[in-house]
Design an enzyme around this catalytic site. Structure first.
Site, PDB file in Angstrom:
ATOM      1  N   ASP A 125       1.037  -1.493  -0.370  1.00  0.00           N
ATOM      2  CA  ASP A 125       0.009  -0.051   0.126  1.00  0.00           C
ATOM      3  C   ASP A 125       0.644   1.214  -0.018  1.00  0.00           C
ATOM      4  OD1 ASP A 125      -2.345  -0.986  -0.202  1.00  0.00           O
ATOM      5  OD2 ASP A 125      -3.088  -0.989   2.224  1.00  0.00           O
ATOM      6  N   ARG A 175      -0.920  -1.069  -8.307  1.00  0.00           N
ATOM      7  CA  ARG A 175      -2.610  -0.701  -8.414  1.00  0.00           C
ATOM      8  C   ARG A 175      -2.060   0.977  -8.482  1.00  0.00           C
ATOM      9  NH1 ARG A 175      -3.814  -1.145  -1.851  1.00  0.00           N
ATOM     10  NH2 ARG A 175      -4.349  -3.140  -2.414  1.00  0.00           N
TER      11      ARG A 175
HETATM   12  P1  FDA Z   1     -14.246   9.580  -4.839  1.00  0.00           P
HETATM   13  O1  FDA Z   1     -13.481   9.801  -3.613  1.00  0.00           O
HETATM   14  O2  FDA Z   1     -13.950  10.777  -5.988  1.00  0.00           O
HETATM   15  O3  FDA Z   1     -15.535   9.012  -5.130  1.00  0.00           O
HETATM   16  C1  FDA Z   1     -16.482   8.437  -6.213  1.00  0.00           C
HETATM   17  C2  FDA Z   1     -17.359   8.150  -5.453  1.00  0.00           C
HETATM   18  O4  FDA Z   1     -17.599   6.841  -4.809  1.00  0.00           O
HETATM   19  C3  FDA Z   1     -18.023   9.114  -4.425  1.00  0.00           C
HETATM   20  O5  FDA Z   1     -19.087  10.262  -4.560  1.00  0.00           O
HETATM   21  C4  FDA Z   1     -18.965   8.503  -3.366  1.00  0.00           C
HETATM   22  O6  FDA Z   1     -20.598   7.652  -4.442  1.00  0.00           O
HETATM   23  C5  FDA Z   1     -18.586   7.032  -3.549  1.00  0.00           C
HETATM   24  N1  FDA Z   1     -17.420   6.394  -2.335  1.00  0.00           N
HETATM   25  C6  FDA Z   1     -16.234   6.912  -2.469  1.00  0.00           C
HETATM   26  N2  FDA Z   1     -15.522   6.977  -0.682  1.00  0.00           N
HETATM   27  C7  FDA Z   1     -16.596   6.086  -0.312  1.00  0.00           C
HETATM   28  C8  FDA Z   1     -17.009   6.260   1.218  1.00  0.00           C
HETATM   29  N3  FDA Z   1     -16.154   5.814   2.271  1.00  0.00           N
HETATM   30  N4  FDA Z   1     -18.759   5.702   1.469  1.00  0.00           N
HETATM   31  C9  FDA Z   1     -19.577   5.524   1.004  1.00  0.00           C
HETATM   32  N5  FDA Z   1     -19.248   5.739  -0.508  1.00  0.00           N
HETATM   33  C10 FDA Z   1     -17.809   6.273  -1.311  1.00  0.00           C
HETATM   34  N6  FDA Z   1      -5.292   4.836  -1.039  1.00  0.00           N
HETATM   35  C11 FDA Z   1      -4.076   5.562  -0.578  1.00  0.00           C
HETATM   36  O7  FDA Z   1      -3.527   6.823  -0.015  1.00  0.00           O
HETATM   37  N7  FDA Z   1      -2.829   4.502  -0.555  1.00  0.00           N
HETATM   38  C12 FDA Z   1      -3.542   2.749  -0.729  1.00  0.00           C
HETATM   39  O8  FDA Z   1      -2.756   2.287  -0.777  1.00  0.00           O
HETATM   40  C13 FDA Z   1      -5.424   2.692  -0.924  1.00  0.00           C
HETATM   41  N8  FDA Z   1      -5.584   1.777  -0.756  1.00  0.00           N
HETATM   42  C14 FDA Z   1      -6.764   1.265  -2.374  1.00  0.00           C
HETATM   43  C15 FDA Z   1      -7.375   0.345  -2.346  1.00  0.00           C
HETATM   44  C16 FDA Z   1      -7.899   0.156  -2.800  1.00  0.00           C
HETATM   45  C17 FDA Z   1      -9.204  -1.480  -3.465  1.00  0.00           C
HETATM   46  C18 FDA Z   1      -9.247   0.873  -2.878  1.00  0.00           C
HETATM   47  C19 FDA Z   1     -10.521   1.439  -3.784  1.00  0.00           C
HETATM   48  C20 FDA Z   1      -8.657   2.538  -2.561  1.00  0.00           C
HETATM   49  C21 FDA Z   1      -7.848   2.792  -2.323  1.00  0.00           C
HETATM   50  N9  FDA Z   1      -7.067   3.985  -1.490  1.00  0.00           N
HETATM   51  C22 FDA Z   1      -6.045   3.778  -0.962  1.00  0.00           C
HETATM   52  C23 FDA Z   1      -8.382   5.131  -1.242  1.00  0.00           C
HETATM   53  C24 FDA Z   1      -8.673   6.095  -2.223  1.00  0.00           C
HETATM   54  O9  FDA Z   1      -7.492   7.074  -2.711  1.00  0.00           O
HETATM   55  C25 FDA Z   1      -9.454   6.674  -2.671  1.00  0.00           C
HETATM   56  O10 FDA Z   1      -9.142   7.728  -1.301  1.00  0.00           O
HETATM   57  C26 FDA Z   1     -10.527   5.832  -2.265  1.00  0.00           C
HETATM   58  O11 FDA Z   1     -10.406   4.513  -3.660  1.00  0.00           O
HETATM   59  C27 FDA Z   1     -11.463   7.415  -3.248  1.00  0.00           C
HETATM   60  O12 FDA Z   1     -11.721   7.544  -4.429  1.00  0.00           O
HETATM   61  P2  FDA Z   1     -12.123   7.115  -5.921  1.00  0.00           P
HETATM   62  O13 FDA Z   1     -11.409   7.119  -6.644  1.00  0.00           O
HETATM   63  O14 FDA Z   1     -13.390   6.113  -5.322  1.00  0.00           O
HETATM   64  O15 FDA Z   1     -13.506   8.651  -6.054  1.00  0.00           O
END
Ligand code: FDA
Length: 299
Positions: A125, A175
């Site tokens: 991560d 990732r």
């Molecule tokens: P965004 O935050 O814009 O979310 C898009 C939509 O998804 C939102 O509008 C909402 O509808 C929904 N959503 C997002 N989060 C939600 C929540 N908690 N509850 C409900 N709905 C929600 N980060 C990092 O810094 N280091 C890492 O190693 C990782 N590892 C990681 C693994 C995996 C498998 C995932 C999916 C994510 C990570 N992350 C991470 C977290 C990542 O950086 C990020 O903060 C989240 O995925 C949210 O970003 P989105 O791309 O989903 O977009």
């Protein structure tokens, strides 16, 4: 985040742990490894892969790092014994990144020994920007020791485009996520449109280079962009996967699987569920407003 949402975030510490727990259940598998195993089995039955994460917060001693290392080895063992389609995600600060880099590398290599004996993949991560350089450095040394591993890069960081250019030279398994930590504007994009634009630019470089990519996002725009790129570059299903967090946008998750793509869910578990849950709520404060309401209503 609007004013109301910011106010809600400030109320977090006032909410009793018991109530937070009720809502956190959506985001964590449970306190124990056996909870994560059961959840991974249920996901596997639906054709979804897992990546397990032992929740932990700020360690400050080598003894604590050794405990974390041993927990990771237990996870690898459990994945193998239960024949799960899952791997493990590891945070290097838990292995001592901030204490001693050589010690951290050694812990990671010990975990790799366990992974090697059962042929499992390891994901490293990415944490906040104070860890980026050392995480990449340690990852690269560890990969020489055991190649079945990959790293996470964050599209919010300006440096990531250059990091990718370097890392693709050695066919890195990535990732790609937006990045969850709030970083200074000098080193990070803060506006959603900028982060998204950078994400898609980086994703293209990764996919065009032939690297395997875990496309980690719940953002419709990014998923749509990724779908287009996958089509355009004629990517085969085993050349990438989508990744999502447990409990987030399950309908979208099901749709991605139905569309025929591989999908992996991040499965956090462990006693340190509280801080992880607060981070999830901070991402989506609307969820927290339900938590706060339930403090005042009996149901
Ligand atoms: P965004 O935050 O814009 O979310 C898009 C939509 O998804 C939102 O509008 C909402 O509808 C929904 N959503 C997002 N989060 C939600 C929540 N908690 N509850 C409900 N709905 C929600 N980060 C990092 O810094 N280091 C890492 O190693 C990782 N590892 C990681 C693994 C995996 C498998 C995932 C999916 C994510 C990570 N992350 C991470 C977290 C990542 O950086 C990020 O903060 C989240 O995925 C949210 O970003 P989105 O791309 O989903 O977009």
């Amino acid at each position: 985040m609007g004013f109301i949402n910011k106010s809600i975030v400030k109320l977090f510490p006032l909410v009793p742990r018991k109530i937070v727990r009720r809502f956190a259940n959506k985001y964590i598998a449970g306190d124990k490894l056996s909870d994560a195993v059961e959840l991974a089995k249920r996901l596997n039955d639906k054709g979804i892969m897992g990546t397990m994460d032992v929740l932990g917060e700020n360690i400050s001693t080598k003894e604590e790092a050794v405990v974390s290392r041993n927990e990771c080895i237990e996870v690898i063992d459990a994945i193998d014994k239960n024949k799960l389609n899952s791997n493990i995600s590891i945070k290097l600060t838990q292995m001592g990144l901030k204490i001693d880099l050589d010690f951290c590398l050694k812990n990671l290599e010990d975990i790799m020994d366990a992974a090697k004996s059962v042929n499992q993949f390891i994901r490293v991560d990415m944490e906040d920007s104070s860890c980026t350089k050392d995480t990449i450095k340690t990852f690269l040394s560890a990969r020489d020791y055991y190649p079945r591993c990959g790293i996470v890069l964050q599209a919010c960081l300006r440096r990531t485009y250059a990091d990718v250019q370097e890392l693709i030279k050695s066919h890195t398994n990535f990732r790609l996520c937006k990045g969850i930590y709030i970083e200074p504007v000098e080193i990070a994009y803060r506006k959603k449109e900028e982060v998204n634009e950078h994400y898609l630019k980086i994703l293209r470089v990764m996919l065009e280079s032939g690297s395997y990519v875990g496309i980690a996002t719940h953002d419709d725009k990014l998923i749509e962009g990724a779908y287009k790129m996958i089509d355009e570059l004629k990517k085969k299903r085993d050349e990438y996967e989508f990744q999502m967090l447990l409990g987030v946008r399950e309908n979208l998750r099901d749709k991605i699987v139905k569309d025929g793509h591989r999908l992996r869910v991040y499965i956090p578990f462990g006693e340190h569920w509280y801080n992880y849950s607060l981070r999830r709520f901070q991402e989506n404060p609307e969820v927290m407003s339900y938590v706060i309401k339930s403090v005042f209503t009996k149901n």
